[in-house]
Design a protein around this motif. Structure first.
Motif, PDB file in Angstrom:
ATOM      1  N   GLN A 189       0.813  -1.213   0.000  1.00  0.00           N
ATOM      2  CA  GLN A 189       0.000   0.000   0.000  1.00  0.00           C
ATOM      3  C   GLN A 189       0.849   1.268   0.000  1.00  0.00           C
ATOM      4  O   GLN A 189       0.533   2.239  -0.709  1.00  0.00           O
ATOM      5  N   VAL A 190       1.906   1.291   0.794  1.00  0.00           N
ATOM      6  CA  VAL A 190       2.711   2.510   0.923  1.00  0.00           C
ATOM      7  C   VAL A 190       3.476   2.798  -0.362  1.00  0.00           C
ATOM      8  O   VAL A 190       3.510   3.937  -0.835  1.00  0.00           O
ATOM      9  N   LEU A 191       4.084   1.773  -0.964  1.00  0.00           N
ATOM     10  CA  LEU A 191       4.811   1.989  -2.215  1.00  0.00           C
ATOM     11  C   LEU A 191       3.876   2.466  -3.323  1.00  0.00           C
ATOM     12  O   LEU A 191       4.222   3.353  -4.107  1.00  0.00           O
ATOM     13  N   GLU A 192       2.691   1.909  -3.384  1.00  0.00           N
ATOM     14  CA  GLU A 192       1.716   2.363  -4.380  1.00  0.00           C
ATOM     15  C   GLU A 192       1.374   3.832  -4.152  1.00  0.00           C
ATOM     16  O   GLU A 192       1.265   4.612  -5.106  1.00  0.00           O
ATOM     17  N   ALA A 193       1.200   4.201  -2.889  1.00  0.00           N
ATOM     18  CA  ALA A 193       0.856   5.591  -2.565  1.00  0.00           C
ATOM     19  C   ALA A 193       2.000   6.537  -2.907  1.00  0.00           C
ATOM     20  O   ALA A 193       1.766   7.673  -3.353  1.00  0.00           O
ATOM     21  N   ILE A 194       3.242   6.099  -2.689  1.00  0.00           N
ATOM     22  CA  ILE A 194       4.401   6.939  -3.015  1.00  0.00           C
ATOM     23  C   ILE A 194       4.411   7.280  -4.495  1.00  0.00           C
ATOM     24  O   ILE A 194       4.523   8.450  -4.891  1.00  0.00           O
ATOM     25  N   TYR A 195       4.270   6.271  -5.336  1.00  0.00           N
ATOM     26  CA  TYR A 195       4.338   6.517  -6.780  1.00  0.00           C
ATOM     27  C   TYR A 195       3.105   7.250  -7.290  1.00  0.00           C
ATOM     28  O   TYR A 195       3.196   8.062  -8.222  1.00  0.00           O
ATOM     29  N   SER A 196       1.981   6.988  -6.672  1.00  0.00           N
ATOM     30  CA  SER A 196       0.774   7.739  -7.038  1.00  0.00           C
ATOM     31  C   SER A 196       0.930   9.214  -6.697  1.00  0.00           C
ATOM     32  O   SER A 196       0.562  10.098  -7.483  1.00  0.00           O
ATOM     33  N   THR A 197       1.497   9.487  -5.527  1.00  0.00           N
ATOM     34  CA  THR A 197       1.731  10.872  -5.109  1.00  0.00           C
ATOM     35  C   THR A 197       2.674  11.581  -6.078  1.00  0.00           C
ATOM     36  O   THR A 197       2.525  12.776  -6.352  1.00  0.00           O
ATOM     37  N   LEU A 198       3.635  10.845  -6.628  1.00  0.00           N
ATOM     38  CA  LEU A 198       4.606  11.418  -7.562  1.00  0.00           C
ATOM     39  C   LEU A 198       4.090  11.441  -9.005  1.00  0.00           C
ATOM     40  O   LEU A 198       4.820  11.840  -9.918  1.00  0.00           O
ATOM     41  N   GLY A 199       2.851  10.985  -9.194  1.00  0.00           N
ATOM     42  CA  GLY A 199       2.263  11.001 -10.534  1.00  0.00           C
ATOM     43  C   GLY A 199       2.684   9.851 -11.412  1.00  0.00           C
ATOM     44  O   GLY A 199       2.529   9.899 -12.639  1.00  0.00           O
ATOM     45  N   ALA A 200       3.221   8.793 -10.820  1.00  0.00           N
ATOM     46  CA  ALA A 200       3.701   7.634 -11.572  1.00  0.00           C
ATOM     47  C   ALA A 200       2.837   6.413 -11.272  1.00  0.00           C
ATOM     48  O   ALA A 200       2.130   6.356 -10.266  1.00  0.00           O
ATOM     49  N   GLY A 201       2.918   5.419 -12.150  1.00  0.00           N
ATOM     50  CA  GLY A 201       2.251   4.153 -11.908  1.00  0.00           C
ATOM     51  C   GLY A 201       3.203   3.151 -11.288  1.00  0.00           C
ATOM     52  O   GLY A 201       4.429   3.331 -11.314  1.00  0.00           O
ATOM     53  N   SER A 202       2.660   2.101 -10.718  1.00  0.00           N
ATOM     54  CA  SER A 202       3.485   1.050 -10.125  1.00  0.00           C
ATOM     55  C   SER A 202       2.880  -0.305 -10.426  1.00  0.00           C
ATOM     56  O   SER A 202       1.660  -0.438 -10.562  1.00  0.00           O
ATOM     57  N   GLU A 203       3.739  -1.291 -10.543  1.00  0.00           N
ATOM     58  CA  GLU A 203       3.295  -2.657 -10.822  1.00  0.00           C
ATOM     59  C   GLU A 203       4.209  -3.625 -10.100  1.00  0.00           C
ATOM     60  O   GLU A 203       5.428  -3.445 -10.083  1.00  0.00           O
ATOM     61  N   SER A 204       3.617  -4.657  -9.505  1.00  0.00           N
ATOM     62  CA  SER A 204       4.397  -5.684  -8.817  1.00  0.00           C
ATOM     63  C   SER A 204       4.746  -6.787  -9.806  1.00  0.00           C
ATOM     64  O   SER A 204       3.861  -7.407 -10.392  1.00  0.00           O
ATOM     65  N   ILE A 205       6.047  -7.022  -9.996  1.00  0.00           N
ATOM     66  CA  ILE A 205       6.550  -8.048 -10.909  1.00  0.00           C
ATOM     67  C   ILE A 205       7.548  -8.904 -10.134  1.00  0.00           C
ATOM     68  O   ILE A 205       8.395  -8.359  -9.424  1.00  0.00           O
ATOM     69  N   PRO A 206       7.472 -10.240 -10.231  1.00  0.00           N
ATOM     70  CA  PRO A 206       8.447 -11.083  -9.531  1.00  0.00           C
ATOM     71  C   PRO A 206       9.879 -10.687  -9.879  1.00  0.00           C
ATOM     72  O   PRO A 206      10.193 -10.371 -11.038  1.00  0.00           O
ATOM     73  N   PHE A 207      10.750 -10.708  -8.876  1.00  0.00           N
ATOM     74  CA  PHE A 207      12.125 -10.249  -9.059  1.00  0.00           C
ATOM     75  C   PHE A 207      12.847 -11.012 -10.171  1.00  0.00           C
ATOM     76  O   PHE A 207      13.612 -10.437 -10.948  1.00  0.00           O
ATOM     77  N   GLY A 208      12.594 -12.316 -10.251  1.00  0.00           N
ATOM     78  CA  GLY A 208      13.249 -13.121 -11.260  1.00  0.00           C
ATOM     79  C   GLY A 208      12.845 -12.775 -12.688  1.00  0.00           C
ATOM     80  O   GLY A 208      13.522 -13.162 -13.642  1.00  0.00           O
ATOM     81  N   GLU A 209      11.734 -12.054 -12.849  1.00  0.00           N
ATOM     82  CA  GLU A 209      11.236 -11.672 -14.169  1.00  0.00           C
ATOM     83  C   GLU A 209      11.514 -10.207 -14.493  1.00  0.00           C
ATOM     84  O   GLU A 209      11.152  -9.729 -15.569  1.00  0.00           O
ATOM     85  N   LEU A 210      12.177  -9.500 -13.579  1.00  0.00           N
ATOM     86  CA  LEU A 210      12.290  -8.050 -13.717  1.00  0.00           C
ATOM     87  C   LEU A 210      13.198  -7.634 -14.869  1.00  0.00           C
ATOM     88  O   LEU A 210      12.886  -6.684 -15.604  1.00  0.00           O
ATOM     89  N   TYR A 211      14.332  -8.296 -15.055  1.00  0.00           N
ATOM     90  CA  TYR A 211      15.250  -7.924 -16.138  1.00  0.00           C
ATOM     91  C   TYR A 211      14.514  -7.948 -17.480  1.00  0.00           C
ATOM     92  O   TYR A 211      14.603  -7.005 -18.273  1.00  0.00           O
TER      93      TYR A 211
END
Length: 345
Positions: A189-211
């Protein structure tokens, strides 16, 4: 009739003796407190990051200690890089006792308990020492113990460090630069709120798939520690990195309670001491490996590095301050107080 009665008596007496003997065997072979000597067992430790990271070095130290002190009766198998279980299924397999130790990012548990959002509170901790002071303290230990209803026990916090932002679109040195971009986060919740406050979107992606997600443009950027950025070579698929230290990656080592309670005193003492040794190494390595990783990123020169001035950091602090008011009731004023005390605020 007398012979029949005698035979029946002897048969009944035999059943009684067998039942008593069977009860003793079950107790002695249960692997619990009644068994003496080090139990022969195999422990599986699964994690999602690379070998040249603080987490893996801590796991190796734990393995070496336990196997040595148990004279090889306990074998510790380590599975890095999501090679056994990944972000999305390691917790479920710990609950099922298919693996005995995991060391996940604490933000993975915000759905179980919103107090695990502490590492995501913007600019709360300046360094590892402050974060360790919180998680080793009474309130931190209380949070780590909050998953016991699932059959999971939190033991020790393993730091990774402050997070920094990378992206493929533009240099970032002010809150306005986030506008319209999409970032991978660990979730919560907090990370989503941080990026929303900054006008950005956020998405949760497994670390092994991030690259791959960064390479294919599924997201514009991500936030992570120097050691994770360097070891996974995210600089190969990102153009800009801003040194922010705005939130943290902090892990903790968790075990299955059935496994833990099934250890006798002698065995548990060795495993506990191994956890302590792993914790010591992981905490030491977090500082040194992040420093080395930052230097390697500079040397490789694949990514433009922006270091914020204290004045620029203060602009971000002010912009994100409302996050604290938004989540105070959910996380708890007592947690805020304990975190600020650990941070010397």
């Amino acid at each position: 009739m007398k012979k029949f009665a005698l035979a029946l008596f002897l048969l009944s007496f035999g059943f009684i003796l067998a039942a008593c003997g069977g009860g003793e065997e079950t107790s002695g072979g249960s692997g619990g407190e009644g068994e003496s000597g080090v139990q022969e067992t195999t422990i599986k430790f699964s994690h999602v990051v690379a070998e040249n990271t603080p987490k893996h070095q801590g796991a190796l130290a734990m393995k070496e200690y336990i196997e040595k002190e148990s004279d090889g009766k306990i074998t510790v198998e380590i599975y890095p890089n999501s090679s056994l279980f990944g972000d999305q299924d390691e917790y479920q397999n710990l609950v099922s006792n298919n693996v005995q130790f995991i060391a996940p990012d604490l933000s993975k548990f915000v759905g179980n308990n919103p107090q695990f959002n502490v590492p995501s509170l913007p600019f709360m901790f300046d360094n590892d020492e402050e974060a360790i002071a919180f998680w080793d303290g009474e309130k931190g230990q209380e949070i780590l113990s909050s998953l016991e209803g699932d059959g999971v026990l939190g033991l020790k916090m393993w730091p990774n460090g402050g997070k920094h932002v990378t992206n493929n679109e533009r240099p970032i040195d002010s809150p306005d630069d986030f506008d319209g971009l999409k970032f991978r986060t660990q979730g919560g919740q907090v990370l989503e709120a941080i990026y929303s406050t900054l006008g950005a979107g956020s998405e949760s992606i497994p670390f092994g798939e991030l690259y791959t997600a960064l390479d294919q443009g599924v997201v514009d950027g991500q936030e992570n520690t120097f050691s994770n950025i360097e070891s996974k070579k995210f600089d190969e698929v990102q153009k800009h990195m801003t040194v922010m230290n705005h939130t943290r990656v902090d892990y903790a080592i968790f075990t299955n309670t059935d496994f833990w309670e099934g250890l006798n005193e002698e065995t548990k003492a060795i495993v506990e001491a191994g956890v302590e040794e792993g914790t010591k190494v992981a905490r030491e390595e977090a500082i040194s490996l992040n420093e080395k990783a930052y230097e390697l990123l500079k040397e490789r020169g694949e990514v433009e590095i922006i270091e914020l001035t204290p004045e620029q950091v203060e602009v971000f602090r002010t912009e994100l301050q409302p996050i604290y008011d938004e989540f105070e009731e959910e996380i708890g004023a007592d947690v805020y107080e304990a975190a600020r005390e650990a941070a010397g605020q």
